[in-house]
Each structure stands twice: as structure tokens, then as C-alpha cells.
Design a protein around this motif. Sequence first.
Motif, PDB file in Angstrom:
ATOM      1  N   ASN A  64       0.808  -1.216   0.000  1.00 39.38           N
ATOM      2  CA  ASN A  64       0.000   0.000   0.000  1.00 39.38           C
ATOM      3  C   ASN A  64       0.843   1.269   0.000  1.00 39.38           C
ATOM      4  O   ASN A  64       0.420   2.279  -0.524  1.00 39.38           O
ATOM      5  CB  ASN A  64      -0.942   0.017   1.214  1.00 39.38           C
ATOM      6  N   TYR A  65       2.018   1.253   0.601  1.00 34.88           N
ATOM      7  CA  TYR A  65       2.838   2.454   0.642  1.00 34.88           C
ATOM      8  C   TYR A  65       3.234   2.877  -0.771  1.00 34.88           C
ATOM      9  O   TYR A  65       3.140   4.041  -1.119  1.00 34.88           O
ATOM     10  CB  TYR A  65       4.080   2.258   1.513  1.00 34.88           C
ATOM     11  N   CYS A  66       3.642   1.939  -1.570  1.00 36.52           N
ATOM     12  CA  CYS A  66       4.144   2.283  -2.894  1.00 36.52           C
ATOM     13  C   CYS A  66       3.035   2.715  -3.838  1.00 36.52           C
ATOM     14  O   CYS A  66       3.227   3.588  -4.658  1.00 36.52           O
ATOM     15  CB  CYS A  66       4.915   1.114  -3.497  1.00 36.52           C
ATOM     16  N   LYS A  67       1.863   2.133  -3.743  1.00 39.10           N
ATOM     17  CA  LYS A  67       0.838   2.508  -4.706  1.00 39.10           C
ATOM     18  C   LYS A  67       0.185   3.841  -4.400  1.00 39.10           C
ATOM     19  O   LYS A  67      -0.466   4.411  -5.252  1.00 39.10           O
ATOM     20  CB  LYS A  67      -0.193   1.401  -4.878  1.00 39.10           C
ATOM     21  N   TYR A  68       0.351   4.363  -3.204  1.00 37.16           N
ATOM     22  CA  TYR A  68      -0.205   5.678  -2.863  1.00 37.16           C
ATOM     23  C   TYR A  68       0.904   6.695  -2.612  1.00 37.16           C
ATOM     24  O   TYR A  68       0.731   7.646  -1.885  1.00 37.16           O
ATOM     25  CB  TYR A  68      -1.119   5.582  -1.634  1.00 37.16           C
ATOM     26  N   ASP A  69       2.043   6.499  -3.232  1.00 40.42           N
ATOM     27  CA  ASP A  69       3.202   7.365  -3.026  1.00 40.42           C
ATOM     28  C   ASP A  69       3.119   8.572  -3.958  1.00 40.42           C
ATOM     29  O   ASP A  69       3.638   8.560  -5.061  1.00 40.42           O
ATOM     30  CB  ASP A  69       4.479   6.561  -3.273  1.00 40.42           C
ATOM     31  N   ASN A  70       2.432   9.624  -3.514  1.00 37.24           N
ATOM     32  CA  ASN A  70       2.280  10.843  -4.291  1.00 37.24           C
ATOM     33  C   ASN A  70       2.205  12.001  -3.299  1.00 37.24           C
ATOM     34  O   ASN A  70       1.369  11.994  -2.398  1.00 37.24           O
ATOM     35  CB  ASN A  70       1.002  10.765  -5.138  1.00 37.24           C
ATOM     36  N   TRP A  71       3.031  13.004  -3.479  1.00 34.16           N
ATOM     37  CA  TRP A  71       3.105  14.066  -2.474  1.00 34.16           C
ATOM     38  C   TRP A  71       1.826  14.905  -2.419  1.00 34.16           C
ATOM     39  O   TRP A  71       1.434  15.392  -1.370  1.00 34.16           O
ATOM     40  CB  TRP A  71       4.348  14.937  -2.675  1.00 34.16           C
ATOM     41  N   LEU A  72       1.128  15.075  -3.550  1.00 32.27           N
ATOM     42  CA  LEU A  72      -0.133  15.828  -3.517  1.00 32.27           C
ATOM     43  C   LEU A  72      -1.235  15.058  -2.793  1.00 32.27           C
ATOM     44  O   LEU A  72      -2.037  15.641  -2.070  1.00 32.27           O
ATOM     45  CB  LEU A  72      -0.589  16.179  -4.929  1.00 32.27           C
ATOM     46  N   LEU A  73      -1.258  13.742  -2.966  1.00 32.40           N
ATOM     47  CA  LEU A  73      -2.223  12.923  -2.244  1.00 32.40           C
ATOM     48  C   LEU A  73      -1.928  12.960  -0.745  1.00 32.40           C
ATOM     49  O   LEU A  73      -2.836  13.049   0.084  1.00 32.40           O
ATOM     50  CB  LEU A  73      -2.203  11.491  -2.761  1.00 32.40           C
ATOM     51  N   GLN A  74      -0.659  12.945  -0.390  1.00 33.74           N
ATOM     52  CA  GLN A  74      -0.274  13.048   1.023  1.00 33.74           C
ATOM     53  C   GLN A  74      -0.620  14.426   1.576  1.00 33.74           C
ATOM     54  O   GLN A  74      -1.046  14.555   2.722  1.00 33.74           O
ATOM     55  CB  GLN A  74       1.211  12.755   1.186  1.00 33.74           C
ATOM     56  N   LEU A  75      -0.461  15.460   0.764  1.00 38.08           N
ATOM     57  CA  LEU A  75      -0.842  16.809   1.186  1.00 38.08           C
ATOM     58  C   LEU A  75      -2.350  16.896   1.398  1.00 38.08           C
ATOM     59  O   LEU A  75      -2.817  17.537   2.347  1.00 38.08           O
ATOM     60  CB  LEU A  75      -0.387  17.837   0.161  1.00 38.08           C
ATOM     61  N   PHE A  76      -3.128  16.229   0.538  1.00 41.31           N
ATOM     62  CA  PHE A  76      -4.579  16.201   0.713  1.00 41.31           C
ATOM     63  C   PHE A  76      -4.952  15.607   2.068  1.00 41.31           C
ATOM     64  O   PHE A  76      -5.762  16.169   2.797  1.00 41.31           O
ATOM     65  CB  PHE A  76      -5.235  15.403  -0.425  1.00 41.31           C
ATOM     66  N   THR A  77      -4.379  14.451   2.402  1.00 41.60           N
ATOM     67  CA  THR A  77      -4.757  13.793   3.648  1.00 41.60           C
ATOM     68  C   THR A  77      -4.214  14.512   4.880  1.00 41.60           C
ATOM     69  O   THR A  77      -4.803  14.437   5.949  1.00 41.60           O
ATOM     70  CB  THR A  77      -4.286  12.328   3.675  1.00 41.60           C
ATOM     71  N   SER A  78      -3.130  15.243   4.751  1.00 39.88           N
ATOM     72  CA  SER A  78      -2.555  15.920   5.922  1.00 39.88           C
ATOM     73  C   SER A  78      -2.950  17.387   6.032  1.00 39.88           C
ATOM     74  O   SER A  78      -2.629  18.035   7.028  1.00 39.88           O
ATOM     75  CB  SER A  78      -1.031  15.805   5.895  1.00 39.88           C
ATOM     76  N   SER A  79      -3.670  17.928   5.052  1.00 35.38           N
ATOM     77  CA  SER A  79      -3.999  19.351   5.098  1.00 35.38           C
ATOM     78  C   SER A  79      -4.904  19.704   6.277  1.00 35.38           C
ATOM     79  O   SER A  79      -4.831  20.813   6.805  1.00 35.38           O
ATOM     80  CB  SER A  79      -4.631  19.800   3.783  1.00 35.38           C
ATOM     81  N   LEU A  80      -5.727  18.777   6.720  1.00 33.12           N
ATOM     82  CA  LEU A  80      -6.575  19.034   7.880  1.00 33.12           C
ATOM     83  C   LEU A  80      -5.731  19.151   9.150  1.00 33.12           C
ATOM     84  O   LEU A  80      -5.979  20.001   9.993  1.00 33.12           O
ATOM     85  CB  LEU A  80      -7.620  17.927   8.021  1.00 33.12           C
ATOM     86  N   TYR A  81      -4.718  18.310   9.275  1.00 32.83           N
ATOM     87  CA  TYR A  81      -3.813  18.393  10.429  1.00 32.83           C
ATOM     88  C   TYR A  81      -3.032  19.704  10.417  1.00 32.83           C
ATOM     89  O   TYR A  81      -2.862  20.355  11.452  1.00 32.83           O
ATOM     90  CB  TYR A  81      -2.817  17.227  10.436  1.00 32.83           C
ATOM     91  N   ILE A  82      -2.547  20.073   9.248  1.00 36.06           N
ATOM     92  CA  ILE A  82      -1.762  21.302   9.129  1.00 36.06           C
ATOM     93  C   ILE A  82      -2.617  22.516   9.478  1.00 36.06           C
ATOM     94  O   ILE A  82      -2.186  23.407  10.213  1.00 36.06           O
ATOM     95  CB  ILE A  82      -1.173  21.422   7.699  1.00 36.06           C
ATOM     96  N   SER A  83      -3.839  22.544   8.978  1.00 36.36           N
ATOM     97  CA  SER A  83      -4.703  23.678   9.285  1.00 36.36           C
ATOM     98  C   SER A  83      -5.080  23.713  10.759  1.00 36.36           C
ATOM     99  O   SER A  83      -5.183  24.784  11.347  1.00 36.36           O
ATOM    100  CB  SER A  83      -5.953  23.647   8.409  1.00 36.36           C
ATOM    101  N   ALA A  84      -5.284  22.550  11.368  1.00 34.27           N
ATOM    102  CA  ALA A  84      -5.603  22.512  12.805  1.00 34.27           C
ATOM    103  C   ALA A  84      -4.444  23.059  13.625  1.00 34.27           C
ATOM    104  O   ALA A  84      -4.650  23.808  14.592  1.00 34.27           O
ATOM    105  CB  ALA A  84      -5.925  21.088  13.238  1.00 34.27           C
ATOM    106  N   LEU A  85      -3.225  22.717  13.243  1.00 35.10           N
ATOM    107  CA  LEU A  85      -2.054  23.244  13.941  1.00 35.10           C
ATOM    108  C   LEU A  85      -1.976  24.756  13.803  1.00 35.10           C
ATOM    109  O   LEU A  85      -1.795  25.477  14.787  1.00 35.10           O
ATOM    110  CB  LEU A  85      -0.776  22.611  13.375  1.00 35.10           C
ATOM    111  N   PHE A  86      -2.173  25.257  12.599  1.00 38.14           N
ATOM    112  CA  PHE A  86      -2.088  26.689  12.349  1.00 38.14           C
ATOM    113  C   PHE A  86      -3.189  27.456  13.076  1.00 38.14           C
ATOM    114  O   PHE A  86      -2.944  28.458  13.743  1.00 38.14           O
ATOM    115  CB  PHE A  86      -2.155  26.943  10.836  1.00 38.14           C
ATOM    116  N   VAL A  87      -4.419  26.991  12.960  1.00 37.26           N
ATOM    117  CA  VAL A  87      -5.561  27.695  13.542  1.00 37.26           C
ATOM    118  C   VAL A  87      -5.545  27.656  15.065  1.00 37.26           C
ATOM    119  O   VAL A  87      -5.999  28.589  15.721  1.00 37.26           O
ATOM    120  CB  VAL A  87      -6.879  27.118  12.980  1.00 37.26           C
TER     121      VAL A  87
END
Length: 135
Positions: A64-87
Motif C-alpha cells: 500500500n505504501y508504494c501505490k499511494y506514493d504521491n506528495w499531492l495525495l499526502q498533502l490532501f490527507t494531511s492538510s486538515l492536520y496542518i490547518s488545525a495546527l495553524f488555527v
Amino acid sequence: MLNVRMNNSKITIYVVSCWIFVAFGGLMFGYDIGISGGVSVMDDFLIKFFTHVYQTKLHAKENNYCKYDNWLLQLFTSSLYISALFVSFFASKAATKLGRKITILIASIFFIVGAVLSAVAENKLMLIFQKPLLN
């Protein structure tokens, strides 16, 4: 010995309603995190927004790690965490200056706008940058 002052407040319907309202805020945040993780592996989602990841998934072995290895997809899933930290750095200041009620109202408006933008997202950037509004 500690000097503890007892507060003679009562548990009322209003207080219990506030507890439930605040608990739903945490519930919505957890639900959004769970949904974004689950959506990121759905074929229809990958075909529309991350075609290359979908093609890689079709030809990948059981890793599963290799087939979902895309930085934009990772940014999509982590953007909620990043915004929570910022806000979180600004939420207490907003509550102090504006009051908790107004701050919660503003946060609710951001959540609704983010949900609408999420529903009408047409490209990757719109999908990624609207998610922080959900926080």
C-alpha cells in the motif's frame, strides 16, 4: 496545603447543551480526518483527481505504501492536520477578543463553506486548499 475555592455552579440544560455542542465539534473533526483517509483510496476519487496514483495502484503488488506514493495525495490527507495546527495558535486569541460564541460561529461558517467547496471541487488545488476551511 492548597487553597481550593469551590464554585457553587449548577448543571443546567444549557450547560449540558453546551457540552454536547462542543463534543460535536471534536466529533466532526475526527469524522473529517477519517473520511479524508478513506476517500483517498477510492477508485472514483483517484480517477478524478490523482489519475497517476490510480494507474500505479492498478499495477502495484500488495504494498500500500508504494501505490499511494504521491506528495499531492499526502498533502490532501494531511492538510486538515496542518490547518488545525495553524488555527490552534489563533483560536484562543480570537475567543478572548471576540468571545467564545462569536468564535464558534465564525468557525462554523468556515466549516460550512469548506464543506460546500469540497463538494464542488474540480481540481487538486481546490480540493487541497478548501480542506483547511473545514477545520
